[in-house]
Design an enzyme around this catalytic site. Structure first.
Site, PDB file in Angstrom:
ATOM      1  N   GLY A 147       4.675 -17.861   0.821  1.00 26.91           N
ATOM      2  CA  GLY A 147       3.370 -17.430   0.308  1.00 26.91           C
ATOM      3  C   GLY A 147       3.439 -16.057  -0.328  1.00 26.91           C
ATOM      4  N   TYR A 190      -3.295  -8.867   2.233  1.00 21.56           N
ATOM      5  CA  TYR A 190      -3.175 -10.222   2.802  1.00 21.56           C
ATOM      6  C   TYR A 190      -1.753 -10.793   2.719  1.00 21.56           C
ATOM      7  CZ  TYR A 190      -4.920 -12.114  -1.844  1.00 21.56           C
ATOM      8  OH  TYR A 190      -5.142 -12.415  -3.148  1.00 21.56           O
ATOM      9  N   GLU A 191      -1.540 -11.801   3.537  1.00 26.19           N
ATOM     10  CA  GLU A 191      -0.212 -12.417   3.744  1.00 26.19           C
ATOM     11  C   GLU A 191       0.817 -11.369   4.181  1.00 26.19           C
ATOM     12  OE1 GLU A 191       0.897 -15.690   1.315  1.00 26.19           O
ATOM     13  OE2 GLU A 191      -1.181 -16.156   0.817  1.00 26.19           O
ATOM     14  N   GLY A 192       0.348 -10.452   5.018  1.00 26.13           N
ATOM     15  CA  GLY A 192       1.199  -9.381   5.536  1.00 26.13           C
ATOM     16  C   GLY A 192       0.965  -8.096   4.771  1.00 26.13           C
TER      17      GLY A 192
END
Ligand code: FAD
Length: 380
Positions: A242, A362-364
């Protein structure tokens, strides 16, 4: 390292560019203002094959490589990051997760409709008290023999209100820690599954972000992805890919802001000349261009690593960390180059500056990417 694009990749890139100019650009400002989800545009992107780009054609996907997906993400994000995040979540998190780890039944039942864009999906990991620390799941999925019962709350879920299929991460066995977590497929409309209000956000305001509430939601066992206890691994493996999509989104935002700033600097005059002729402005553009090119190399490298079957945890994290920093920095400087006009909505760059910020979260978050990178480089 050869990033020469094939004929097919160039065609896909051009199709995404045309779509962004013709279908996303008109009314992008109005959608952002009204927090309007780009529903018609998402439908068209499904028809173009952008929602299941890497999925095998036998499951309704486009059967393309990760680099093609990155090219599409980049072009869409140059214009509208609220639309591109739908593409990123549906492709990287939902479709990839299901195709790689789902059962044949799950693929037939859900993936085919998701990949063709008939419906869209959501990936539900974060909770009010479990963001970066995703192991602290409070949502439970209690094993009741032939089904699970889910209780809990998920936060900030992209496509939260518009999705039909939700991949939900929840704790089945607390004593087993992260090895007691499962990933379950939840359908909209299942009894006890409620969608909370839409979040009022700083950026990507057109994207549909909600909290989700689970109150004794019964999910059949055949909706579990992978073996019992595979849920945390599923989430981490899925997010590793992702990140390449979000890195490409950041690259697109940076490029879009840079292109607008360059154009403006050749038109706007101050002190009897175009502002591009003032070295302070020209040097800003030089820095932007250099950093964007460096980010592009990192993003394409991560995509190629995935396509070539290499480990992409490190390259994906580096691409996301760097591209998101470049997106933020470039968008801020693009506003500066636009002067007062940069501060008003008509010139797009203020929206890009607001949109860029989410790519660092987001996504880390960037801090979490640094943990991933440092662990990877220090392990040997
Ligand atoms: C618009 C939007 C869309 C989103 N979409 C989704 C989605 O579709 N699905 C989903 O599951 N989630 C989604 N999220 C959630 C997102 O992934 C989390 O917000 C993100 O992972 C950060 O978690 P947090 O907000 O709890 O921050 P926290 O984890 O509370 O972090 C707060 C700060 O502390 C830092 N920090 C935390 N731990 C450490 C550490 N060990 N070392 C150094 N610094 C640390 C963080 O980097 C951050 O700066 C979305 C969020 C937003 C805002």
């Amino acid at each position: 390292m050869d990033f020469t694009l094939s004929e097919e990749q160039l065609m896909i890139q051009q199709a995404a560019k045309d779509f962004a100019q013709n279908e996303l650009l008109p009314e992008v400002i109005e959608r952002d203002d009204a927090q309007k989800f780009p529903a018609e545009q998402v439908k068209s992107m499904g028809e173009l094959g952008f929602l299941g780009m890497m999925v095998d054609e036998k499951y309704g996907g486009s059967g393309l490589d990760t680099l093609s997906y990155v090219l599409v993400m980049e072009e869409l994000s140059k214009v509208d990051a609220s639309a591109s995040v739908v593409v990123s979540v549906n492709n990287s998190l939902v479709c990839w997760g299901l195709e790689t780890f789902g059962s044949e039944n799950q693929k037939q039942k859900y993936l085919t409709r998701l990949a063709s864009g008939e419906i869209i999906g959501a990936f539900c990991l974060s909770e009010p008290e479990a963001g970066s620390d995703a192991t602290s799941q409070k949502t439970t999925a209690i094993d009741k023999g032939d089904h699970y019962v889910i209780n809990g709350t998920k936060n900030w879920i992209t496509n939260g209100g518009t999705a039909e299929v939700y991949l939900v991460i929840a704790q089945t066995d607390v004593e087993k820690g992260h090895k007691g977590i499962n990933a379950l497929i939840v359908e909209k409309g299942m009894e006890g599954f409620e969608i909370g209000p839409k979040e009022n956000k700083l950026g990507i305001r057109g994207s549909d972000t909600h909290s989700l509430l689970f109150n004794d939601v019964k999910v059949p066992k055949e909706n579990r992805i992978g073996e019992d206890g595979f849920g945390f691994k599923f989430a981490m493996k899925t997010l590793a890919g992702g990140r390449i999509g979000i890195a490409a989104q950041a690259l697109g935002i940076a490029t879009g802001a840079y292109e607008l700033a360059k154009k403006y600097s050749k038109e706007r005059k101050a002190f009897g000349t175009e502002i591009a002729n003032h070295q302070a402005i020209a040097f800003k553009l030089a820095d932007m261009h250099t950093k964007i090119q460096a980010a592009r190399h990192l993003v394409y490298q991560a995509a190629c690593d995935k396509d070539n079957g290499n480990d992409y945890t490190l390259s994906g994290a580096m691409a996301k960390l760097y591209a998101s920093e470049v997106a933020m920095e470039t968008a801020v400087e693009a506003v500066q180059i636009h002067g007062g006009n940069g501060f008003v909505k008509d010139y797009h760059v203020e929206r890009m500056m607001r949109d860029a910020k989410i790519t660092q979260i987001y996504e880390g978050t960037s801090e979490i990417q640094k943990i991933v990178i440092s662990r990877s480089i220090l392990k040997d």
